[in-house]
Design an enzyme around this catalytic site. Sequence first.
Site, PDB file in Angstrom:
ATOM      1  N   PRO A 199       0.784  -1.232   0.000  1.00  0.00           N
ATOM      2  CA  PRO A 199       0.000   0.000   0.000  1.00  0.00           C
ATOM      3  C   PRO A 199       0.821   1.290   0.000  1.00  0.00           C
ATOM      4  O   PRO A 199       1.853   1.374   0.677  1.00  0.00           O
ATOM      5  CB  PRO A 199      -0.827  -0.097   1.290  1.00  0.00           C
ATOM      6  CG  PRO A 199      -0.174  -1.150   2.103  1.00  0.00           C
ATOM      7  CD  PRO A 199       0.487  -2.078   1.152  1.00  0.00           C
ATOM      8  N   ASN A 200       0.326   2.236  -0.752  1.00  0.00           N
ATOM      9  CA  ASN A 200       0.850   3.607  -0.830  1.00  0.00           C
ATOM     10  C   ASN A 200       2.157   3.741  -1.613  1.00  0.00           C
ATOM     11  O   ASN A 200       2.631   4.857  -1.843  1.00  0.00           O
ATOM     12  CB  ASN A 200       1.012   4.230   0.568  1.00  0.00           C
ATOM     13  CG  ASN A 200      -0.309   4.270   1.308  1.00  0.00           C
ATOM     14  OD1 ASN A 200      -1.284   4.791   0.768  1.00  0.00           O
ATOM     15  ND2 ASN A 200      -0.361   3.721   2.510  1.00  0.00           N
ATOM     16  N   ARG A 217       4.868  10.988  -1.751  1.00  0.00           N
ATOM     17  CA  ARG A 217       4.652  10.787  -0.319  1.00  0.00           C
ATOM     18  C   ARG A 217       5.968  10.868   0.453  1.00  0.00           C
ATOM     19  O   ARG A 217       7.000  10.387   0.006  1.00  0.00           O
ATOM     20  CB  ARG A 217       3.964   9.444  -0.049  1.00  0.00           C
ATOM     21  CG  ARG A 217       4.867   8.232  -0.244  1.00  0.00           C
ATOM     22  CD  ARG A 217       4.161   6.919   0.021  1.00  0.00           C
ATOM     23  NE  ARG A 217       3.984   6.616   1.427  1.00  0.00           N
ATOM     24  CZ  ARG A 217       4.222   5.397   1.959  1.00  0.00           C
ATOM     25  NH1 ARG A 217       4.666   4.405   1.203  1.00  0.00           N
ATOM     26  NH2 ARG A 217       4.020   5.188   3.219  1.00  0.00           N
ATOM     27  N   TYR A 251      11.265   8.447   1.586  1.00  0.00           N
ATOM     28  CA  TYR A 251      11.207   7.604   0.395  1.00  0.00           C
ATOM     29  C   TYR A 251      11.817   8.228  -0.861  1.00  0.00           C
ATOM     30  O   TYR A 251      11.837   7.585  -1.918  1.00  0.00           O
ATOM     31  CB  TYR A 251       9.744   7.203   0.125  1.00  0.00           C
ATOM     32  CG  TYR A 251       9.102   6.547   1.327  1.00  0.00           C
ATOM     33  CD1 TYR A 251       9.657   5.401   1.885  1.00  0.00           C
ATOM     34  CD2 TYR A 251       7.967   7.087   1.931  1.00  0.00           C
ATOM     35  CE1 TYR A 251       9.095   4.797   3.004  1.00  0.00           C
ATOM     36  CE2 TYR A 251       7.389   6.494   3.053  1.00  0.00           C
ATOM     37  CZ  TYR A 251       7.960   5.352   3.585  1.00  0.00           C
ATOM     38  OH  TYR A 251       7.406   4.759   4.689  1.00  0.00           O
ATOM     39  N   ASN A 296       8.177  -5.526  -1.171  1.00  0.00           N
ATOM     40  CA  ASN A 296       8.070  -4.429  -0.219  1.00  0.00           C
ATOM     41  C   ASN A 296       6.606  -4.424   0.197  1.00  0.00           C
ATOM     42  O   ASN A 296       5.750  -3.883  -0.502  1.00  0.00           O
ATOM     43  CB  ASN A 296       8.465  -3.092  -0.851  1.00  0.00           C
ATOM     44  CG  ASN A 296       8.455  -1.963   0.174  1.00  0.00           C
ATOM     45  OD1 ASN A 296       7.949  -2.134   1.292  1.00  0.00           O
ATOM     46  ND2 ASN A 296       8.999  -0.816  -0.194  1.00  0.00           N
ATOM     47  N   ALA A 334       3.228  -1.073   4.701  1.00  0.00           N
ATOM     48  CA  ALA A 334       2.662  -1.109   6.057  1.00  0.00           C
ATOM     49  C   ALA A 334       2.246  -2.517   6.478  1.00  0.00           C
ATOM     50  O   ALA A 334       2.276  -2.857   7.669  1.00  0.00           O
ATOM     51  CB  ALA A 334       1.472  -0.154   6.141  1.00  0.00           C
ATOM     52  N   ASP A 337       1.929 -15.788   5.923  1.00  0.00           N
ATOM     53  CA  ASP A 337       1.573 -17.186   5.654  1.00  0.00           C
ATOM     54  C   ASP A 337       1.673 -17.503   4.161  1.00  0.00           C
ATOM     55  O   ASP A 337       2.152 -18.579   3.785  1.00  0.00           O
ATOM     56  CB  ASP A 337       0.155 -17.481   6.162  1.00  0.00           C
ATOM     57  CG  ASP A 337       0.089 -17.579   7.691  1.00  0.00           C
ATOM     58  OD1 ASP A 337       1.157 -17.601   8.339  1.00  0.00           O
ATOM     59  OD2 ASP A 337      -1.030 -17.613   8.232  1.00  0.00           O
ATOM     60  N   GLU A 359      13.018  -9.485   1.123  1.00  0.00           N
ATOM     61  CA  GLU A 359      12.212  -8.426   1.739  1.00  0.00           C
ATOM     62  C   GLU A 359      12.929  -7.098   1.524  1.00  0.00           C
ATOM     63  O   GLU A 359      14.148  -7.006   1.690  1.00  0.00           O
ATOM     64  CB  GLU A 359      12.077  -8.681   3.248  1.00  0.00           C
ATOM     65  CG  GLU A 359      11.352  -7.559   3.981  1.00  0.00           C
ATOM     66  CD  GLU A 359      11.259  -7.770   5.494  1.00  0.00           C
ATOM     67  OE1 GLU A 359      11.749  -8.814   5.995  1.00  0.00           O
ATOM     68  OE2 GLU A 359      10.715  -6.877   6.167  1.00  0.00           O
ATOM     69  N   HIS A 398      12.802  -2.711   1.981  1.00  0.00           N
ATOM     70  CA  HIS A 398      12.217  -1.450   2.454  1.00  0.00           C
ATOM     71  C   HIS A 398      13.101  -0.309   1.985  1.00  0.00           C
ATOM     72  O   HIS A 398      14.331  -0.394   2.089  1.00  0.00           O
ATOM     73  CB  HIS A 398      12.104  -1.423   3.983  1.00  0.00           C
ATOM     74  CG  HIS A 398      11.244  -2.527   4.487  1.00  0.00           C
ATOM     75  ND1 HIS A 398       9.881  -2.510   4.352  1.00  0.00           N
ATOM     76  CD2 HIS A 398      11.559  -3.719   5.049  1.00  0.00           C
ATOM     77  CE1 HIS A 398       9.385  -3.633   4.824  1.00  0.00           C
ATOM     78  NE2 HIS A 398      10.384  -4.390   5.253  1.00  0.00           N
ATOM     79  N   ARG A 426      12.986   3.992  12.706  1.00  0.00           N
ATOM     80  CA  ARG A 426      11.742   4.771  12.674  1.00  0.00           C
ATOM     81  C   ARG A 426      10.857   4.430  13.878  1.00  0.00           C
ATOM     82  O   ARG A 426      11.353   3.938  14.886  1.00  0.00           O
ATOM     83  CB  ARG A 426      11.047   4.540  11.326  1.00  0.00           C
ATOM     84  CG  ARG A 426      11.929   5.008  10.156  1.00  0.00           C
ATOM     85  CD  ARG A 426      11.219   4.885   8.836  1.00  0.00           C
ATOM     86  NE  ARG A 426      10.020   5.702   8.785  1.00  0.00           N
ATOM     87  CZ  ARG A 426       9.119   5.638   7.800  1.00  0.00           C
ATOM     88  NH1 ARG A 426       9.295   4.793   6.796  1.00  0.00           N
ATOM     89  NH2 ARG A 426       8.063   6.415   7.816  1.00  0.00           N
TER      90      ARG A 426
HETATM   91  C1  DQA Z   1       8.292   0.861   3.786  1.00  0.00           C
HETATM   92  C2  DQA Z   1       8.324   1.072   5.292  1.00  0.00           C
HETATM   93  C3  DQA Z   1       6.950   0.826   5.901  1.00  0.00           C
HETATM   94  O1  DQA Z   1       6.983   1.004   7.316  1.00  0.00           O
HETATM   95  C4  DQA Z   1       5.940   1.799   5.333  1.00  0.00           C
HETATM   96  O2  DQA Z   1       4.648   1.529   5.843  1.00  0.00           O
HETATM   97  C5  DQA Z   1       5.950   1.848   3.852  1.00  0.00           C
HETATM   98  C6  DQA Z   1       7.213   1.723   3.134  1.00  0.00           C
HETATM   99  C7  DQA Z   1       9.630   1.240   3.101  1.00  0.00           C
HETATM  100  O3  DQA Z   1       9.787   0.918   1.946  1.00  0.00           O
HETATM  101  O4  DQA Z   1      10.485   1.859   3.750  1.00  0.00           O
HETATM  102  O5  DQA Z   1       4.916   2.086   3.235  1.00  0.00           O
HETATM  103  O6  DQA Z   1       8.053  -0.498   3.522  1.00  0.00           O
END
Ligand code: DQA
Length: 148
Positions: free
Chosen positions: A11-12, A19, A24, A75, A78, A88, A99, A101, A108
Amino acid sequence: MNYKIIIINGPNLNLLGEREQSHYGYTTFDELKQNCEKKSKELGLKIEFAQSNIEGELVDLIQESRNKFDGIIINAAAFTHTSVAIRDALDIFKKPIIELHISNIYKREKFRQKSLISDIVTGGIFGLGSDGYILAIISMHKLLKNEN
Ligand code: DQA
């Protein structure tokens, strides 16, 4: 062999560039997608670049990836911190998972410092900005070719 991988964004992340630039950066989602496609092409990897704001859609994507892709870069945004369902689904995928980020989640807020997926993935990259995606593609390529 032409490996196929999927890069799954939660998301986002579709609003990258707009954002919270202090966390980011300025690279937009479309630019990021293009950069990933370019690097994958150089390495001879086939990629799909996906994004959803909906938890169930991400679970579906991960499930469907079992028979379509050799590796997942994710990624989960949230949902990293909340989703047992995504954890799962990833656990059922018995191939390499990275993984990712963009920000350093461990520097953070407390609620971001816990990942529900770190202990079931192959490895992770965090805090290196959107370049982390390129590093993840290179690492995934090595993992699949058993060069790591
Ligand atoms: C994120 C870190 C997460 O905590 C956050 O909710 C994101 C982006 C990152 O890429 O740093 O949306 O995954």
